[in-house]
Motif scaffolding. Structure first.
Motif, PDB file in Angstrom:
ATOM      1  N   THR A 156       0.819  -1.209   0.000  1.00 58.36           N
ATOM      2  CA  THR A 156       0.000   0.000   0.000  1.00 58.36           C
ATOM      3  C   THR A 156       0.857   1.264   0.000  1.00 58.36           C
ATOM      4  O   THR A 156       2.084   1.206   0.113  1.00 58.36           O
ATOM      5  CB  THR A 156      -0.928   0.015   1.222  1.00 58.36           C
ATOM      6  OG1 THR A 156      -0.128  -0.082   2.416  1.00 58.36           O
ATOM      7  CG2 THR A 156      -1.899  -1.147   1.183  1.00 58.36           C
ATOM      8  N   TRP A 157       0.143   2.399  -0.121  1.00 68.98           N
ATOM      9  CA  TRP A 157       0.769   3.720  -0.112  1.00 68.98           C
ATOM     10  C   TRP A 157       1.892   3.811  -1.145  1.00 68.98           C
ATOM     11  O   TRP A 157       2.941   4.371  -0.904  1.00 68.98           O
ATOM     12  CB  TRP A 157       1.258   4.104   1.290  1.00 68.98           C
ATOM     13  CG  TRP A 157       0.192   4.020   2.338  1.00 68.98           C
ATOM     14  CD1 TRP A 157       0.231   3.292   3.489  1.00 68.98           C
ATOM     15  CD2 TRP A 157      -1.095   4.662   2.329  1.00 68.98           C
ATOM     16  NE1 TRP A 157      -0.932   3.432   4.192  1.00 68.98           N
ATOM     17  CE2 TRP A 157      -1.773   4.265   3.507  1.00 68.98           C
ATOM     18  CE3 TRP A 157      -1.743   5.525   1.443  1.00 68.98           C
ATOM     19  CZ2 TRP A 157      -3.064   4.716   3.820  1.00 68.98           C
ATOM     20  CZ3 TRP A 157      -3.033   5.961   1.753  1.00 68.98           C
ATOM     21  CH2 TRP A 157      -3.664   5.562   2.927  1.00 68.98           C
ATOM     22  N   TYR A 158       1.612   3.190  -2.315  1.00 70.53           N
ATOM     23  CA  TYR A 158       2.475   3.347  -3.500  1.00 70.53           C
ATOM     24  C   TYR A 158       3.864   2.748  -3.295  1.00 70.53           C
ATOM     25  O   TYR A 158       4.830   3.217  -3.887  1.00 70.53           O
ATOM     26  CB  TYR A 158       2.562   4.838  -3.899  1.00 70.53           C
ATOM     27  CG  TYR A 158       1.231   5.521  -3.766  1.00 70.53           C
ATOM     28  CD1 TYR A 158       0.169   5.160  -4.586  1.00 70.53           C
ATOM     29  CD2 TYR A 158       0.995   6.463  -2.769  1.00 70.53           C
ATOM     30  CE1 TYR A 158      -1.084   5.741  -4.441  1.00 70.53           C
ATOM     31  CE2 TYR A 158      -0.252   7.038  -2.614  1.00 70.53           C
ATOM     32  CZ  TYR A 158      -1.288   6.673  -3.446  1.00 70.53           C
ATOM     33  OH  TYR A 158      -2.532   7.233  -3.293  1.00 70.53           O
ATOM     34  N   THR A 159       3.962   1.708  -2.487  1.00 73.47           N
ATOM     35  CA  THR A 159       5.256   1.053  -2.288  1.00 73.47           C
ATOM     36  C   THR A 159       5.496  -0.082  -3.285  1.00 73.47           C
ATOM     37  O   THR A 159       6.627  -0.548  -3.399  1.00 73.47           O
ATOM     38  CB  THR A 159       5.388   0.513  -0.848  1.00 73.47           C
ATOM     39  OG1 THR A 159       4.255  -0.318  -0.544  1.00 73.47           O
ATOM     40  CG2 THR A 159       5.462   1.652   0.150  1.00 73.47           C
ATOM     41  N   ILE A 209      -7.170  -2.475  -2.228  1.00 74.53           N
ATOM     42  CA  ILE A 209      -6.074  -1.546  -2.510  1.00 74.53           C
ATOM     43  C   ILE A 209      -6.624  -0.142  -2.724  1.00 74.53           C
ATOM     44  O   ILE A 209      -5.934   0.858  -2.475  1.00 74.53           O
ATOM     45  CB  ILE A 209      -5.252  -2.006  -3.737  1.00 74.53           C
ATOM     46  CG1 ILE A 209      -3.936  -1.227  -3.845  1.00 74.53           C
ATOM     47  CG2 ILE A 209      -6.057  -1.873  -5.007  1.00 74.53           C
ATOM     48  CD1 ILE A 209      -2.962  -1.473  -2.743  1.00 74.53           C
ATOM     49  N   MET A 210      -7.890  -0.038  -3.141  1.00 73.00           N
ATOM     50  CA  MET A 210      -8.505   1.274  -3.347  1.00 73.00           C
ATOM     51  C   MET A 210      -8.849   1.963  -2.034  1.00 73.00           C
ATOM     52  O   MET A 210      -9.322   3.101  -2.033  1.00 73.00           O
ATOM     53  CB  MET A 210      -9.751   1.143  -4.218  1.00 73.00           C
ATOM     54  CG  MET A 210      -9.441   0.850  -5.674  1.00 73.00           C
ATOM     55  SD  MET A 210      -8.543   2.209  -6.489  1.00 73.00           S
ATOM     56  CE  MET A 210      -9.839   3.447  -6.623  1.00 73.00           C
ATOM     57  N   CYS A 211      -8.622   1.297  -0.918  1.00 73.74           N
ATOM     58  CA  CYS A 211      -8.708   1.979   0.382  1.00 73.74           C
ATOM     59  C   CYS A 211      -7.441   2.792   0.653  1.00 73.74           C
ATOM     60  O   CYS A 211      -7.407   3.574   1.613  1.00 73.74           O
ATOM     61  CB  CYS A 211      -8.898   0.969   1.506  1.00 73.74           C
ATOM     62  SG  CYS A 211     -10.428   0.017   1.400  1.00 73.74           S
ATOM     63  N   PHE A 212      -6.415   2.590  -0.164  1.00 73.15           N
ATOM     64  CA  PHE A 212      -5.117   3.205   0.082  1.00 73.15           C
ATOM     65  C   PHE A 212      -4.587   3.947  -1.150  1.00 73.15           C
ATOM     66  O   PHE A 212      -4.207   5.111  -1.070  1.00 73.15           O
ATOM     67  CB  PHE A 212      -4.093   2.133   0.485  1.00 73.15           C
ATOM     68  CG  PHE A 212      -4.572   1.218   1.565  1.00 73.15           C
ATOM     69  CD1 PHE A 212      -4.432   1.570   2.894  1.00 73.15           C
ATOM     70  CD2 PHE A 212      -5.189   0.005   1.264  1.00 73.15           C
ATOM     71  CE1 PHE A 212      -4.888   0.732   3.909  1.00 73.15           C
ATOM     72  CE2 PHE A 212      -5.642  -0.827   2.265  1.00 73.15           C
ATOM     73  CZ  PHE A 212      -5.497  -0.468   3.592  1.00 73.15           C
ATOM     74  N   ASN A 213      -4.563   3.262  -2.282  1.00 68.80           N
ATOM     75  CA  ASN A 213      -3.910   3.799  -3.475  1.00 68.80           C
ATOM     76  C   ASN A 213      -4.905   4.511  -4.388  1.00 68.80           C
ATOM     77  O   ASN A 213      -5.381   3.950  -5.370  1.00 68.80           O
ATOM     78  CB  ASN A 213      -3.221   2.678  -4.243  1.00 68.80           C
ATOM     79  CG  ASN A 213      -1.937   2.222  -3.576  1.00 68.80           C
ATOM     80  OD1 ASN A 213      -1.764   2.384  -2.377  1.00 68.80           O
ATOM     81  ND2 ASN A 213      -1.041   1.645  -4.353  1.00 68.80           N
ATOM     82  N   THR A 214      -5.219   5.741  -4.050  1.00 69.83           N
ATOM     83  CA  THR A 214      -6.047   6.575  -4.927  1.00 69.83           C
ATOM     84  C   THR A 214      -5.238   7.837  -5.253  1.00 69.83           C
ATOM     85  O   THR A 214      -5.602   8.949  -4.887  1.00 69.83           O
ATOM     86  CB  THR A 214      -7.383   6.926  -4.258  1.00 69.83           C
ATOM     87  OG1 THR A 214      -7.147   7.412  -2.928  1.00 69.83           O
ATOM     88  CG2 THR A 214      -8.304   5.724  -4.201  1.00 69.83           C
ATOM     89  N   ILE A 240      -7.258   6.604  -9.758  1.00 65.96           N
ATOM     90  CA  ILE A 240      -6.120   5.750  -9.400  1.00 65.96           C
ATOM     91  C   ILE A 240      -4.794   6.397  -9.784  1.00 65.96           C
ATOM     92  O   ILE A 240      -3.833   6.390  -9.005  1.00 65.96           O
ATOM     93  CB  ILE A 240      -6.244   4.378 -10.089  1.00 65.96           C
ATOM     94  CG1 ILE A 240      -7.545   3.677  -9.671  1.00 65.96           C
ATOM     95  CG2 ILE A 240      -5.044   3.493  -9.753  1.00 65.96           C
ATOM     96  CD1 ILE A 240      -7.817   2.380 -10.413  1.00 65.96           C
ATOM     97  N   TYR A 241      -4.734   6.988 -10.974  1.00 64.51           N
ATOM     98  CA  TYR A 241      -3.453   7.421 -11.519  1.00 64.51           C
ATOM     99  C   TYR A 241      -3.348   8.942 -11.612  1.00 64.51           C
ATOM    100  O   TYR A 241      -4.304   9.626 -11.988  1.00 64.51           O
ATOM    101  CB  TYR A 241      -3.248   6.828 -12.919  1.00 64.51           C
ATOM    102  CG  TYR A 241      -3.171   5.332 -12.934  1.00 64.51           C
ATOM    103  CD1 TYR A 241      -2.010   4.668 -12.555  1.00 64.51           C
ATOM    104  CD2 TYR A 241      -4.265   4.567 -13.314  1.00 64.51           C
ATOM    105  CE1 TYR A 241      -1.938   3.280 -12.567  1.00 64.51           C
ATOM    106  CE2 TYR A 241      -4.202   3.182 -13.338  1.00 64.51           C
ATOM    107  CZ  TYR A 241      -3.035   2.544 -12.952  1.00 64.51           C
ATOM    108  OH  TYR A 241      -2.972   1.181 -12.955  1.00 64.51           O
TER     109      TYR A 241
END
Length: 589
Positions: free
Chosen positions: A99-102, A426-431, A461-462
């Motif tokens: 998560t968090w773009y790691t 993952i959409m709970c974190f990476n938006t 997302i991006y």
């Protein structure tokens, strides 16, 4: 309110010293605007509360000169990303997410979007940084002081406040009032701001505690660990959370309660029990620091202004912690507002400029509340995939987990469903797009007549880099004196910036004349080969969407306000018209 003679006068009264209010105070003081901050409590937040500080949030702190202090006090991105699903911290793992773009793919996108990085900076650490900056730069910060009521007229706002230590009531007269007083905002209520949605949709318990959990987590470092356990939550099934406050010895344990049964009365023993339940090992020494409750909300305002009263932060958008958007959006509300207030108060802009705060930030508030609600909706499919009925107990959970592991056709189907449900979270974190793709349409943006191009990928997302007016200035690395410099650092700090290229001398001359005529400072930066800032990697040329003789006008909040793709026949007239429109001014002869 009875007529009273105010004993304090200031340009801006800020009610609330949380992330939104403290940011507003720090910004206004940095811009040289007198302000008074009220905090009805004795100090800043004494619990971690909000903690994710995303790139746009850190960018504001960078513009305030506070990024170094933030970095020293925050947990960095590389220690945030191993998101574990399990039955408890010591129990059976059910899966992990980066998560968090790691994840390497998202990490590259993250690093290309900004000179800053997401970090974990708990609210009780963030607030002192902001309040200290505000006070040291000129804000008058008044703790133990509560707003009672206010009235406004054509020239300002008169507030009645109370010193909660002495009981004294007195008046404060300001030209504008900022309501930054949180989810139960007195200012928003008294201003009559309309709200859509519901409060108190679910109850949660926060247990802040100290415990050395290094042996459970140092090999899988993350800022949150989620546990499927029987209890209050989605359809009577629980998701318990251990949230890191300080690696790896201070934590928040989060557990649910039934709001229909009323707020629970909790003891230290209850806190220890909850912590041990989440850890999964009751032999771990636990020292409880505090226990509090909070509610999940789903509310946004359809107006954030009433005359000279303007609300920011949770006063006008209230939602679950999903996606970590709350304090970040609050900080950005103030970043959008305060340069406008400063210019209006200095006479550099017409009061109509403030209307753009409404037009620009209301859609953002609605978007983040709806995003958080959709993210909340990603939890029930996990229990559905486990085939758990509502209000399941420990035996049903054990049976479901056993079935998940069976080498049968049914087990394979369950594993497929469960893995899909887990990956969807993952959409709970990476938006990243929700965080970075704000696109403003208002009187403070001058369209260039080009059609809006659809983003090539999902904009929630991006990240989508564009210099189209209304978009955030893209970050790229430039060089000056052989040192890397971000385009971000060429702009901001309360001033407009004109970016031009190798063939942009006419724009520089035009900016000097327009700035003098309008009485508005405009810095000019040239980018390109042989210019003040070298486009050494060619990234600015690729992303700027203007030629070497074109120009970008960037607002103090790093939003592109206007652009000219190529040289104008009359650069001075073009720039003057754009800046005058943005600020609601006519050219001074």
């Amino acid at each position: 309110m009875e007529t009273l003679t105010p004993v304090v006068e200031t340009d801006v009264l800020i009610v609330g010293a949380g992330p939104a209010g403290a940011t507003a105070a720090a910004l206004l003081s940095t811009y040289g605007i007198a302000n008074v901050v009220l905090n009805k409590y004795a100090g800043v937040s004494n619990t971690p509360r909000a903690h994710i500080t995303n790139q746009r949030g850190v960018e504001v702190l960078r513009d305030l000169g506070l990024e170094g202090e933030v970095t020293r006090n925050a947990t960095p991105q590389h220690l945030m990303g191993e998101h574990v699903y399990a039955t408890s911290l010591a129990g059976q793992e059910l899966g992990r997410l980066r998560t968090w773009y790691t994840h390497p793919h998202f990490k590259a996108e993250h690093d290309l979007a900004s000179p800053t990085s997401v970090c974990d900076l708990p609210q009780h650490v963030l607030e002192p940084i902001l309040v200290n900056a505000a006070a040291s730069r000129g804000s008058s910060v008044r703790f133990n002081t509560e707003l009672l009521t206010f009235t406004q007229d054509d020239d300002g706002v008169t507030a009645l406040v109370k010193d909660r230590l002495t009981g004294q009531e007195y008046g404060i007269r300001s030209k504008y009032l900022i309501g930054a007083d949180g989810g139960n905002s007195t200012v928003a209520a008294q201003a009559g701001l309309p709200l859509v949605g519901k409060m108190g949709l679910g109850g949660s318990i926060n247990v802040v505690f100290e415990a050395d959990l290094t042996r459970f987590v140092e090999h899988r470092p993350g800022d949150m660990y989620w546990f499927v356990q029987p209890g209050v939550g989605h359809d009577g099934n629980g998701i318990g959370v251990l949230r890191m406050v300080r690696p790896w010895t201070k934590w928040v344990g989060v557990w649910g309660y039934d709001v229909n049964a009323g707020r629970p009365s909790l003891t230290e023993e209850d806190g220890v029990r909850i912590a041990h339940q989440l850890i999964g090992d009751d032999q771990v020494p636990v020292k409880v620091e505090s226990i509090s409750t909070w509610a999940v909300n789903d509310v946004y305002a359809t107006d954030n202004m009433a005359g000279r009263v303007i609300c920011v932060g949770d006063a006008v958008h209230r939602h679950s912690p999903m996606n970590g958007l709350g304090s970040n959006t609050s900080i950005q509300d103030s970043y959008n507002l305060c340069w406008k207030l400063a210019m209006v108060l200095r006479g550099e802009a017409a009061p109509a400029l403030l209307d753009s705060y409404r037009d620009e930030r209301l859609p953002v508030a609605k978007q983040i509340v709806q995003r958080a609600k959709r993210s909340d909706g990603l939890m029930p499919p996990i229990f559905m995939a486990l085939r758990l009925p509502p209000a399941s107990g420990a035996p049903e959970l054990r049976d479901a987990l056993d079935a998940l592991l069976r080498p049968t056709a049914e087990g394979a189907e369950r594993r497929q469903d469960f893995d899909a449900a887990l990956r969807a979270t993952i959409m709970c974190f990476n938006t990243h797009g929700v965080e970075t793709n704000q696109h403003y349409t208002s009187g403070a943006i001058v369209p260039d007549g080009t059609p809006e191009q659809p983003a090539p990928r999902d904009e929630e997302i991006y990240h989508f880099a564009s210099t189209r007016p209304g978009r955030h200035l893209p970050h790229v690395w430039l060089t000056k004196d052989q040192q890397r410099v971000s385009t971000f650092d060429l702009c901001g700090r309360g001033r407009f910036t004109l970016l031009t290229g190798v063939d942009g001398a006419a724009w520089r001359e035009a900016a000097e004349r327009v700035a003098e005529r309008l009485g508005v400072p405009v810095r000019v930066r040239s980018i390109g080969r042989g210019c003040e800032f070298e486009d050494s990697y060619g990234d600015y040329r690729a992303l700027s969407e203007v030629a070497e003789d074109g120009a970008l006008l960037v607002r103090p909040d790093h939003m592109v306000a206007w652009r000219s793709a190529t040289a104008a026949d009359d650069p001075e007239a073009a720039l003057s018209a754009a800046l005058g429109q943005i600020l609601g001014l006519t050219t001074k002869e």
